[in-house]
Design an enzyme around this catalytic site. Structure first.
Site, short mmCIF file in Angstrom:
data_model
loop_
_atom_site.label_atom_id
_atom_site.label_comp_id
_atom_site.label_asym_id
_atom_site.label_seq_id
_atom_site.Cartn_x
_atom_site.Cartn_y
_atom_site.Cartn_z
CG ASN A 68 -1.94 1.07 1.22
OD1 ASN A 68 -1.89 1.96 0.38
ND2 ASN A 68 -2.86 1.00 2.15
NE ARG A 105 -6.63 0.50 0.04
CZ ARG A 105 -6.86 1.61 0.73
NH1 ARG A 105 -5.89 2.24 1.32
NH2 ARG A 105 -8.09 2.07 0.84
CG HIS A 152 -13.44 2.34 2.57
ND1 HIS A 152 -14.26 3.19 3.28
CD2 HIS A 152 -12.19 2.65 2.90
CE1 HIS A 152 -13.53 4.00 4.01
NE2 HIS A 152 -12.25 3.69 3.80
NE ARG A 160 -11.09 11.28 4.66
CZ ARG A 160 -10.96 10.04 4.21
NH1 ARG A 160 -11.89 9.52 3.43
NH2 ARG A 160 -9.92 9.32 4.53
CD GLU A 195 -8.99 -2.14 3.33
OE1 GLU A 195 -8.62 -1.74 4.44
OE2 GLU A 195 -9.27 -1.38 2.40
#
Ligand code: AMP
Length: 388
Positions: free
Chosen positions: A7, A74, A163, A224, A366
């Site tokens: 990642n 990813r 996601h 956020r 993940e």
């Protein structure tokens, strides 16, 4: 098959080495501060190539003389082109690069990681697994914004969703827990980490999701804002704020941090329990917004067969799950207080037997999903044979 999952961020590189058949993690870690000067102005890790050298050294012991069979990346944005994971070649890398304007913070960093590995280990096959991919099945009524067509045709402005790897993995595990075919699963998956999104899953496919053109839309997140009236941005622009300042405000200075003074759910719950009004307000706004999305997605999927919590907050915060479930009483949702409070790293039900919709907690993974997808792509590419 040994798969290295990467990642790659603009200033960090996270990695995990997995033995896919054994389902084991052999090594994991992160190199950060790539390109950041240390005191005295020296660059400790000047670029992604240097970061990869550090990863290589760190993997030495875990590999014990074996070789990495494949690398799985990813990749944040696959645009409209990429659905399934793909074997990377130069053309694919350039296509990922062409999507840079849609994910200016993420895709350029993903490409740096891919190129660094191609230079260092040219014989190792690389696979890209896209965070947007699972949401490619979202119908137009859900992905279209009600704005003039040229925004889409010229600039690709539509809802994409993120996601995806997590939502897909968790939906599959939830179906298994319920003993139903993943292709028959109708439910709502709630990925609640520092970033947070809800996905409406029908027949095992994503049909709507709360993040949109960027990962800013939707739920209240750590820093956020999620949904706001778009006119606020115009208003702030007229006040003289620059696009970068507005971007920073909504992505890094908003959400739980702005409402409650912390972006960490543990801190907020502790403060709220001590009676802190701001922390309570943060939990109230975030759980209310989330419950509204669950109600909407219950309708979207034609009746959810499960509501599934995952990621840092979803897996660990029984208090936050409780606040959301309380608001879902109108749907007949009832939690089992003891099951909800119990800590576990296993997929489990936390609802009472009489709950009209089962509520599940399913830990996401993940890296495992990326490693398995990578192994499958590489195996298929070499005609069912292991690459070596
Ligand atoms: P993630 O992005 O999935 O790693 O989730 C990160 C967030 O999960 C953190 O910011 C915390 O708010 C939350 N979290 C992690 N562990 C716990 C815990 N034990 N209880 C409540 N929240 C937690």
């Amino acid at each position: 098959m040994l798969v290295l999952v990467i990642n790659s961020g603009s200033s960090s590189l996270k990695y995990q080495l997995r033995d896919v058949a054994a389902g084991e993690v052999l090594a994991e870690g992160m190199v950060d501060r790539i390109g950041f000067p240390e005191e005295g102005g020296e660059l400790e890790v000047p670029d992604h190539e240097a970061a990869l050298d550090l990863v290589d050294a760190a993997l030495h012991e875990a590999l014990a003389g074996r070789r990495i069979d494949a690398v799985g990346h990813r990749v944040v944005h696959g645009g409209e082109r990429f659905g399934d994971p793909v074997l990377i070649d130069n053309e694919i890398t350039r296509s990922i690069e062409r999507l840079n304007p849609l994910a200016p913070l993420h895709n350029p960093a993903n490409v740096l990681g891919i190129r660094a590995i191609a230079d260092k280990w040219p014989d190792v096959p690389q696979v890209a697994v896209f965070d947007t991919a699972y949401h490619r099945t979202i119908p137009e009524r859900a992905w279209r914004y009600a704005v003039p067509d040229w925004l889409y045709t010229r600039h690709g402005i539509r809802r994409y969703g993120f996601h995806g790897t997590s939502h897909q993995y968790v939906a599959g595990r939830a179906a298994a827990l319920l003993g139903i075919d993943p292709a028959a699963f109708d439910g709502v998956v709630l990925h609640l980490g520092n970033g947070a999104s809800a996905t409406a899953v029908q027949g095992g496919r994503s049909i709507d999701t709360s993040m949109g053109f960027t990962p800013l839309e939707g739920l209240v997140m750590g820093t956020r804002s999620g949904d706001v009236d778009p006119s606020i941005l115009v208003f702030l622009g007229r006040l003289g704020m620059t696009p970068d300042e507005i971007d920073d405000l909504l992505n890094r200075e908003s959400g739980l941090k702005a409402l409650g003074g912390s972006n960490d759910m543990r801190t907020l719950v502790e403060s709220a329990e001590r009676g802190d009004a701001k922390a309570r307000r943060a939990l109230d706004v975030a759980s209310y917004r989330l419950a509204k999305y669950v109600g909407a997605y219950h309708v979207a999927v034609g009746g959810a067969r499960a509501i599934v919590f995952t990621a840092g907050i979803g897996e660990n915060s029984s208090v936050f799950r409780g606040l959301v479930a309380e608001r879902l009483g109108a749907l007949g949702v009832v939690l089992d207080a003891a099951a909800n409070a119990a800590r576990s790293s296993e997929p489990r039900a936390v609802s009472a037997a009489e709950s009209a919709i089962p509520v599940l907690v399913v830990p996401t993974d993940e890296e495992r999903a990326i490693a398995e997808a990578t192994a499958a792509v590489v195996t298929a590419a070499v005609g069912g044979q292991m690459p070596r």
